[in-house]
Design a protein around this motif. Sequence first.
Motif, PDB file in Angstrom:
ATOM      1  N   ALA A  23      22.554  13.141 135.775  1.00 43.88           N
ATOM      2  CA  ALA A  23      21.470  12.843 135.613  1.00 43.88           C
ATOM      3  C   ALA A  23      20.120  13.669 136.454  1.00 43.88           C
ATOM      4  O   ALA A  23      19.349  12.750 135.872  1.00 43.88           O
ATOM      5  N   GLY A  24      20.599  13.953 136.918  1.00 49.50           N
ATOM      6  CA  GLY A  24      18.696  14.778 137.637  1.00 49.50           C
ATOM      7  C   GLY A  24      18.809  15.563 136.949  1.00 49.50           C
ATOM      8  O   GLY A  24      17.645  15.674 136.218  1.00 49.50           O
ATOM      9  N   VAL A  25      19.755  15.909 135.653  1.00 48.03           N
ATOM     10  CA  VAL A  25      18.346  17.085 134.659  1.00 48.03           C
ATOM     11  C   VAL A  25      18.362  15.777 133.319  1.00 48.03           C
ATOM     12  O   VAL A  25      17.260  16.604 133.211  1.00 48.03           O
ATOM     13  N   PHE A  26      19.028  15.678 133.632  1.00 46.25           N
ATOM     14  CA  PHE A  26      18.123  14.490 131.968  1.00 46.25           C
ATOM     15  C   PHE A  26      16.896  13.908 132.791  1.00 46.25           C
ATOM     16  O   PHE A  26      16.168  13.539 132.236  1.00 46.25           O
ATOM     17  N   GLU A  27      16.813  13.889 134.007  1.00 47.05           N
ATOM     18  CA  GLU A  27      15.564  12.853 134.530  1.00 47.05           C
ATOM     19  C   GLU A  27      14.211  14.557 134.785  1.00 47.05           C
ATOM     20  O   GLU A  27      13.508  13.879 134.421  1.00 47.05           O
ATOM     21  N   ALA A  28      15.352  15.436 134.699  1.00 47.70           N
ATOM     22  CA  ALA A  28      13.643  16.673 134.860  1.00 47.70           C
ATOM     23  C   ALA A  28      13.223  16.350 132.992  1.00 47.70           C
ATOM     24  O   ALA A  28      12.224  16.831 132.868  1.00 47.70           O
ATOM     25  N   ALA A  29      14.367  16.792 132.385  1.00 46.75           N
ATOM     26  CA  ALA A  29      14.449  16.220 131.139  1.00 46.75           C
ATOM     27  C   ALA A  29      12.941  15.118 130.544  1.00 46.75           C
ATOM     28  O   ALA A  29      11.951  15.596 129.659  1.00 46.75           O
ATOM     29  N   VAL A  43       0.815  10.834 133.936  1.00 46.42           N
ATOM     30  CA  VAL A  43       1.886  10.536 133.743  1.00 46.42           C
ATOM     31  C   VAL A  43       2.058   9.394 135.083  1.00 46.42           C
ATOM     32  O   VAL A  43       3.518   8.822 134.370  1.00 46.42           O
ATOM     33  N   GLY A  44       0.963   9.301 135.845  1.00 50.23           N
ATOM     34  CA  GLY A  44       1.208   8.435 136.919  1.00 50.23           C
ATOM     35  C   GLY A  44       2.012   8.180 138.298  1.00 50.23           C
ATOM     36  O   GLY A  44       2.690   9.340 138.180  1.00 50.23           O
ATOM     37  N   GLU A  45       1.933   8.127 139.103  1.00 48.83           N
ATOM     38  CA  GLU A  45       2.588   7.405 140.296  1.00 48.83           C
ATOM     39  C   GLU A  45       4.050   7.379 140.090  1.00 48.83           C
ATOM     40  O   GLU A  45       4.591   8.399 141.099  1.00 48.83           O
ATOM     41  N   SER A  46       4.604   6.843 138.730  1.00 45.02           N
ATOM     42  CA  SER A  46       6.115   7.482 139.210  1.00 45.02           C
ATOM     43  C   SER A  46       6.767   8.064 138.486  1.00 45.02           C
ATOM     44  O   SER A  46       8.156   9.294 139.318  1.00 45.02           O
ATOM     45  N   GLY A  47       6.099   9.509 137.577  1.00 47.46           N
ATOM     46  CA  GLY A  47       6.475  10.348 136.979  1.00 47.46           C
ATOM     47  C   GLY A  47       5.896  11.105 138.308  1.00 47.46           C
ATOM     48  O   GLY A  47       7.291  11.909 138.774  1.00 47.46           O
ATOM     49  N   ASN A  48       5.405  11.283 139.095  1.00 55.61           N
ATOM     50  CA  ASN A  48       4.628  11.960 140.614  1.00 55.61           C
ATOM     51  C   ASN A  48       5.968  11.604 141.130  1.00 55.61           C
ATOM     52  O   ASN A  48       6.463  12.574 142.108  1.00 55.61           O
ATOM     53  N   PHE A  49       6.415  10.399 141.678  1.00 49.24           N
ATOM     54  CA  PHE A  49       7.344  10.337 142.491  1.00 49.24           C
ATOM     55  C   PHE A  49       9.283  11.135 142.122  1.00 49.24           C
ATOM     56  O   PHE A  49       9.331  11.863 142.542  1.00 49.24           O
ATOM     57  N   TYR A  50       9.491  11.066 140.626  1.00 48.47           N
ATOM     58  CA  TYR A  50      10.300  11.327 140.525  1.00 48.47           C
ATOM     59  C   TYR A  50      10.094  13.093 140.185  1.00 48.47           C
ATOM     60  O   TYR A  50      10.913  14.220 141.129  1.00 48.47           O
ATOM     61  N   GLN A  73      23.168  14.772 148.893  1.00 51.51           N
ATOM     62  CA  GLN A  73      23.084  16.284 149.947  1.00 51.51           C
ATOM     63  C   GLN A  73      21.200  17.277 149.265  1.00 51.51           C
ATOM     64  O   GLN A  73      20.258  16.919 150.535  1.00 51.51           O
ATOM     65  N   PHE A  74      20.514  16.553 148.460  1.00 50.42           N
ATOM     66  CA  PHE A  74      19.861  17.053 148.197  1.00 50.42           C
ATOM     67  C   PHE A  74      18.520  16.067 147.843  1.00 50.42           C
ATOM     68  O   PHE A  74      17.541  16.448 147.305  1.00 50.42           O
ATOM     69  N   PHE A  75      18.714  14.852 147.513  1.00 49.45           N
ATOM     70  CA  PHE A  75      18.459  13.432 147.616  1.00 49.45           C
ATOM     71  C   PHE A  75      18.246  12.566 148.851  1.00 49.45           C
ATOM     72  O   PHE A  75      19.111  12.407 149.416  1.00 49.45           O
ATOM     73  N   ARG A  76      17.421  11.766 149.480  1.00 50.49           N
ATOM     74  CA  ARG A  76      16.875  10.744 149.810  1.00 50.49           C
ATOM     75  C   ARG A  76      18.517   9.802 149.779  1.00 50.49           C
ATOM     76  O   ARG A  76      19.129   8.808 150.676  1.00 50.49           O
ATOM     77  N   GLN A  77      18.196   9.362 148.661  1.00 50.66           N
ATOM     78  CA  GLN A  77      18.436   8.051 148.275  1.00 50.66           C
ATOM     79  C   GLN A  77      19.314   8.109 146.512  1.00 50.66           C
ATOM     80  O   GLN A  77      18.742   8.824 145.832  1.00 50.66           O
ATOM     81  N   LEU A  78      20.099   6.775 146.513  1.00 51.48           N
ATOM     82  CA  LEU A  78      20.435   7.070 144.897  1.00 51.48           C
ATOM     83  C   LEU A  78      19.374   6.527 144.275  1.00 51.48           C
ATOM     84  O   LEU A  78      18.963   6.880 143.130  1.00 51.48           O
ATOM     85  N   THR A  79      17.945   5.969 144.708  1.00 50.65           N
ATOM     86  CA  THR A  79      16.784   5.392 143.250  1.00 50.65           C
ATOM     87  C   THR A  79      15.628   6.940 142.973  1.00 50.65           C
ATOM     88  O   THR A  79      15.308   6.430 142.512  1.00 50.65           O
ATOM     89  N   ASP A  80      16.250   7.733 143.868  1.00 49.05           N
ATOM     90  CA  ASP A  80      15.561   8.895 143.258  1.00 49.05           C
ATOM     91  C   ASP A  80      15.802   9.570 142.356  1.00 49.05           C
ATOM     92  O   ASP A  80      15.315  10.834 141.138  1.00 49.05           O
ATOM     93  N   LEU A  81      16.963   9.267 141.171  1.00 48.41           N
ATOM     94  CA  LEU A  81      17.724   9.630 140.730  1.00 48.41           C
ATOM     95  C   LEU A  81      17.808   8.384 139.594  1.00 48.41           C
ATOM     96  O   LEU A  81      18.308   8.580 138.655  1.00 48.41           O
TER      97      LEU A  81
END
Length: 245
Positions: A23-29, A43-50, A73-81
């Motif tokens: 999912a991280g790969v697809f989020e970066a894409a 891009v907006g606040e949401s784009g900057n956040f991710y 271990q590399f993210f704070r929580q599930l919502t980051d992805l």
Amino acid sequence: MVDLPFQQPQHLTVRQNRALALAGVFEAAQVTHMTAMTGLQSVGESGNFYFEQLIKASLNIRPSQNNHVQTLQFFRQLTDLSLGLQVLEQSIQQPFSSLPKGKIPKLAQAKLPMTYAMSLLQLEKKVYSNPEFVEKIEQTQQKMLKQLSFFDQDYLHPSLIANLAQTYVETAGQIQPRILIRGNSQAFKDANHTNRIRASLFTGLQMAHLWRQLGGRSMQLIFGKRKILQDVQTIAHMQYRLLEN
């Protein structure tokens, strides 16, 4: 974006961890696609956040890690992805069809993130099989982590993004065929804009490396789509339960 309470699921299976990394790969894409199509200022606040969460993760993903690491271990929580989980789910449910509807095959904009993600997964293996490229990536990670204090922990500082972009150019950018990004031709003339796109691709490369460390293989994307979709949907339900608590 308002920070949510720090909550983590009690346990993730190996497959779920792998799905999160994918999912991280697809989020970066998707962030790459959003930046290329809308321009840096839209891009907006949401784009900057991710984008920020991906950068934080990518600076800590190392080639020397073992397969016992956890994606969270590399993210704070599930919502980051959340963005990546959504795009991954859509890509599996509406897979790319190579059959053109007309005489000239066209790739709908909605399919571009999936194309970028698949290209990153293929590119990662080539990059990490080159010791010089691996050393370059590690040097950049160490340099940026030291520089963060000078930029008040601003992961989106133009200088830091430029460093990531340059590292992408000097590693993945040296491998053919290169990933072709479609977007706003006028915006591509802006160095900050192109830096951000390349930095987004760099984070995707790192997430692809984490996915492979967790046992990700190309054949799983061909024959294991149903299992990936099941894991993504389980994680989504898990996320909502955590937010309700």
